[in-house]
Motif scaffolding. Structure first.
Motif, short mmCIF file in Angstrom:
data_model
loop_
_atom_site.label_atom_id
_atom_site.label_comp_id
_atom_site.label_asym_id
_atom_site.label_seq_id
_atom_site.Cartn_x
_atom_site.Cartn_y
_atom_site.Cartn_z
N ARG A 57 0.87 -1.18 0.00
CA ARG A 57 0.00 0.00 0.00
C ARG A 57 0.90 1.23 0.00
O ARG A 57 1.67 1.44 0.93
N GLY A 58 0.82 2.01 -1.06
CA GLY A 58 1.74 3.14 -1.20
C GLY A 58 3.17 2.63 -1.29
O GLY A 58 3.45 1.63 -1.96
N PRO A 59 4.10 3.27 -0.62
CA PRO A 59 5.49 2.83 -0.67
C PRO A 59 5.81 1.70 0.30
O PRO A 59 6.95 1.23 0.33
N LEU A 60 4.82 1.27 1.07
CA LEU A 60 5.07 0.28 2.12
C LEU A 60 4.68 -1.12 1.68
O LEU A 60 3.66 -1.33 1.03
N VAL A 61 5.52 -2.06 2.07
CA VAL A 61 5.26 -3.49 1.91
C VAL A 61 4.79 -4.01 3.28
O VAL A 61 5.31 -3.58 4.32
N TYR A 62 3.83 -4.92 3.27
CA TYR A 62 3.26 -5.41 4.53
C TYR A 62 3.61 -6.88 4.76
O TYR A 62 3.62 -7.68 3.83
N ALA A 63 3.91 -7.20 6.01
CA ALA A 63 4.32 -8.55 6.40
C ALA A 63 3.47 -9.04 7.56
O ALA A 63 2.88 -8.24 8.32
N LEU A 64 3.41 -10.34 7.71
CA LEU A 64 2.63 -10.95 8.79
C LEU A 64 3.16 -10.51 10.15
O LEU A 64 4.36 -10.59 10.43
N LYS A 65 2.26 -10.05 10.98
CA LYS A 65 2.64 -9.64 12.33
C LYS A 65 2.85 -10.88 13.18
O LYS A 65 1.93 -11.67 13.40
N LEU A 66 4.06 -11.04 13.70
CA LEU A 66 4.41 -12.16 14.57
C LEU A 66 4.94 -11.61 15.88
O LEU A 66 5.89 -10.81 15.89
N ASN A 67 4.32 -11.98 16.97
CA ASN A 67 4.86 -11.57 18.27
C ASN A 67 6.25 -12.15 18.45
O ASN A 67 6.52 -13.27 18.00
N GLU A 68 7.11 -11.39 19.11
CA GLU A 68 8.53 -11.72 19.12
C GLU A 68 9.01 -12.20 20.49
O GLU A 68 8.67 -11.61 21.53
N LYS A 69 9.82 -13.24 20.47
CA LYS A 69 10.51 -13.72 21.67
C LYS A 69 12.00 -13.50 21.46
O LYS A 69 12.61 -14.12 20.59
N TRP A 70 12.58 -12.59 22.24
CA TRP A 70 13.99 -12.24 22.12
C TRP A 70 14.82 -13.05 23.11
O TRP A 70 14.41 -13.26 24.25
N LYS A 71 15.99 -13.48 22.67
CA LYS A 71 16.89 -14.25 23.52
C LYS A 71 18.31 -13.74 23.34
O LYS A 71 18.82 -13.68 22.22
N LYS A 72 18.96 -13.40 24.44
CA LYS A 72 20.33 -12.88 24.37
C LYS A 72 21.34 -14.03 24.43
O LYS A 72 21.18 -14.98 25.18
N GLY A 73 22.37 -13.92 23.60
CA GLY A 73 23.45 -14.90 23.58
C GLY A 73 24.80 -14.23 23.57
O GLY A 73 24.90 -13.00 23.49
#
Length: 685
Positions: free
Chosen positions: A551-567
């Motif tokens: 839509r316009g200049p933007l591309v849209y992607a599936l919203k996925l909730n994120e789980k971050w893990k530090k290494g």
């Protein structure tokens, strides 16, 4: 509306622009063929980012863009660009190439003082011969200075090319009188030394990226009219990779898909290609040969058809690697592609290149760094269902398997140094001046511009007030003490069927997709223009017959909730992995893909304000799309290989009977996502 092919418009654009090359004997092939830039860079600092873009630059100021020399040992320890024995290669100039424009756009005294240390040392320690840069091992051992006779003891030409870009930006900000004679002396040295020490004498990096050198030589010629500079530009171009010729010859793009070995690495290395994009435009500037412009369009079209990905980048992990959505894109190639497009627009006047530039800036660039701009991904993946250590489907996966994680030093650190030019140069190229004494707004974002215009050089301030790319309305508010006559040019993006311009609330002009509107009038104090760019939901076709929602200049992607893990990696330090917290294996319903305006709906999310960050929490828009899960679509070693569609573009394997509305958000707000979807049939009733 559905796009039958993602780059169909480019095919029309390509064929319409074809003009045969001029006869080699044509008088235009002489020095008089030099073509002045159609659009011209404004002094650095005249464009002041505002709104969400200003906040992005402030994040960079508080993060590594201002402090890389403090947190990155290679740069902080006895730096060669400050006279030490440490780093004398590309990384310090890469960093400065983004830090210098940031410093002067934000008018940040502390950062200006920091970057000037490197600039002052470089300007003050030029050798009598004209050679410059960190002291070479030979110089430190012998106490002698590099000159033409012993130029073989100089270092690689390549890092100096980057530093020349830094000095050019510094000159645009300050007009420091040292810069022009400094460059003149160096280019005279280079003209005399290249016979003994050609671009490739140390490595192929200089010959593969020689167009950056030519660009600066010709920029200086535009100031001094020193004809020896055109001779030097021709010599460098002859020793550099012939990108223009390759782009115009289909065999090059074919070879990038079939011959993946070390013998042909450099001409399919994605960052080299990204830098090489501007080479035909630079050659055209000197020769006036319009065949170069055709080669450029043909090459870019072929590149994106064969290796293009939905977010606007081409694959490069590190080699060009096809258009499958599981391929990666190196961060360096994204920022270098953006800069090449900015220069192409400037030199050729072809504003249609602003469409792919915005696609890169608003989609590919934001998700490849952390919110605080202190961590980056070496490679991002279009359909990225996890960020983690692993081999993935990369042409250069590394034994350490750190190419995909978000880390400060993960992968090669060239991107850690080079990523800073992406947003800063985008911001500094929002506006251009024109040869007719006017202004051109060719890419859009909130900003304020101050310039002297009209016959009497009246100071004019234009406030560009907008939430673009999230909003379709862009307001231009003019402030000056008296009426001023000048032309103002506004670009209508290719995705916009018809744009409308209002002046002080009344209709003034309309424009079709891909046009460049010129508004020439006596502007009055307090005038306000409103550019309306209606945005429609569309779908486009990408690799493996996948579909993307735009839509316009933007591309849209599936919203996925994120789980971050530090290494932590012993060699590359701290890093982050990111995993999805919900299902990702969805196919879009065929009816929705064919009739997106009827089957999909746009909903508002978080408001765009001065605290905007490119992440899920701040996503200003979302699109609801009917979809069904594909149970057999699973990640293998972190890679979500695309399900096979038939010739109609529909997946014929097992699909869930349940149809549900899934949420898509701007690609730039995601870390894990699906953006290139398979298409599934609606559930039988």
């Amino acid at each position: 509306m559905m796009r039958k092919t993602a780059w169909a418009l480019m095919a029309v654009w390509l064929l319409a622009s074809f003009k045969p090359a001029h006869d080699p004997g044509d008088a235009r092939s002489s020095r008089s063929s030099f073509v002045s830039p159609v659009f011209r860079e404004l002094p650095l600092g005249d464009i002041q980012p505002q709104g969400w873009l200003l906040h992005q630059l402030q994040i960079m100021r508080d993060g590594t863009t201002s402090h890389l020399d403090e947190v990155y040992n290679r740069m902080s320890e006895d730096n060669g660009w400050l006279g030490g024995a440490g780093d004398g290669g590309e990384e310090t100039p890469y960093w400065l190439d983004g830090a210098v424009p940031l410093a002067y756009m934000l008018r940040d005294a502390s950062l200006i003082k920091k970057v000037k240390q490197y600039i002052d040392w470089t300007l003050d320690h030029q050798r009598p011969s004209g050679y410059f840069g960190p002291y070479t091992n030979w110089e430190m051992r012998t106490g002698k200075k590099v000159d033409v006779a012993n130029s073989v003891y100089g270092d690689d030409w390549w890092p100096r090319m980057v530093m020349l870009k830094v000095l050019q930006q510094y000159y645009l900000a300050t007009h420091d009188k040292r810069v022009v004679p400094f460059m003149t002396r160096y280019f005279h040295y280079q003209l005399n030394a290249l016979g003994k020490t050609p671009l490739s004498f140390c490595s192929e990096w200089a010959s593969s990226r020689g167009s950056d050198n030519v660009m600066m030589v010709q920029w200086l010629y535009g100031i001094t009219s020193d004809t020896s500079l055109l001779s030097l530009a021709a010599v460098i171009e002859k020793q550099a990779y012939p990108w223009g010729r390759w782009f115009g010859d289909d065999r090059w793009i074919i070879h990038t898909t079939n011959y993946r070995n070390t013998d042909t690495l450099m001409n399919r290395h994605a960052v080299n290609v990204a830098m090489g994009l501007k080479a035909p435009a630079i050659s055209y500037q000197r020769t006036g040969d319009k065949q170069e412009l055709f080669n450029l369009k043909k090459g870019y079209y072929n590149l994106m058809m064969v290796h293009g990905l939905p977010m606007g980048s081409f694959s490069g992990d590190e080699d060009l690697n096809g258009n499958d959505p599981s391929q990666g894109s190196e961060l360096c190639s994204i920022v270098e592609s953006m800069f090449s497009l900015e220069k192409i627009i400037e030199l050729t006047g072809d504003a249609s290149y602003a469409d792919p530039l915005e696609r890169l800036a608003f989609n590919a660039l934001p998700p490849q760094t952390s919110d605080d701009y202190n961590h980056k991904q070496y490679f991002q993946v279009a359909n990225q269902v996890q960020i983690s250590k692993g081999v993935f489907d990369f042409s250069l996966p590394f034994e350490r398997q750190m190419c995909n994680v978000l880390g400060m030093r993960s992968g090669y650190t060239c991107c850690l140094a080079n990523m800073h030019q992406g947003w800063t140069k985008f911001a500094s190229h929002l506006w251009y001046s024109t040869a007719t004494g006017g202004l051109a707004a060719l890419t859009y974002s909130p900003s304020t511009l101050t310039a002297r215009l009209g016959r009497d050089s009246v100071p004019v301030t234009i406030q560009e007030v907008t939430d673009y790319p999230f909003s379709s309305d862009i307001s231009f508010r003019l402030k000056m003490d008296s009426a001023v006559v000048f032309p103002l040019q506004l670009r209508v993006p290719a995705w916009c069927n018809e744009a409308t311009v209002l002046l002080n609330g009344k209709p003034l002009q309309t424009g079709k997709a891909g046009s460049l509107l010129t508004l020439y009038r006596a502007w009055q104090p307090g005038d306000e223009l409103l550019l309306q760019l209606p945005m429609e939901i569309q779908t486009s076709i990408w690799g493996r017959n996948s579909r993307t929602v735009e839509r316009g200049p933007l591309v849209y992607a599936l919203k996925l909730n994120e789980k971050w893990k530090k290494g932590h990696d012993k060699r590359e330090g701290d890093y982050y992995s990111v995993y999805p917290a919900n299902d990702w294996n969805y196919g879009l319903l065929e009816d929705a893909v064919e009739k997106p305006g009827e089957e999909m709906r746009v909903e508002s999310g978080a408001p765009v304000n001065a605290a905007f960050v490119w992440n899920l929490d701040h996503a200003p828009l979302q699109i609801k799309v009917p979809a069904r899960t594909i149970p057999g679509w699973k990640a293998v070693n972190g890679v979500s290989e695309q399900p096979v569609n038939d010739r109609t573009g529909v997946y014929r394997g097992k699909v869930s009977n349940k149809t549900e509305d899934v949420t898509l958000v701007p690609y730039g707000c995601t870390k894990v996502r699906v953006v290139a979807f398979p298409v599934v049939a609606a559930a039988k009733r």
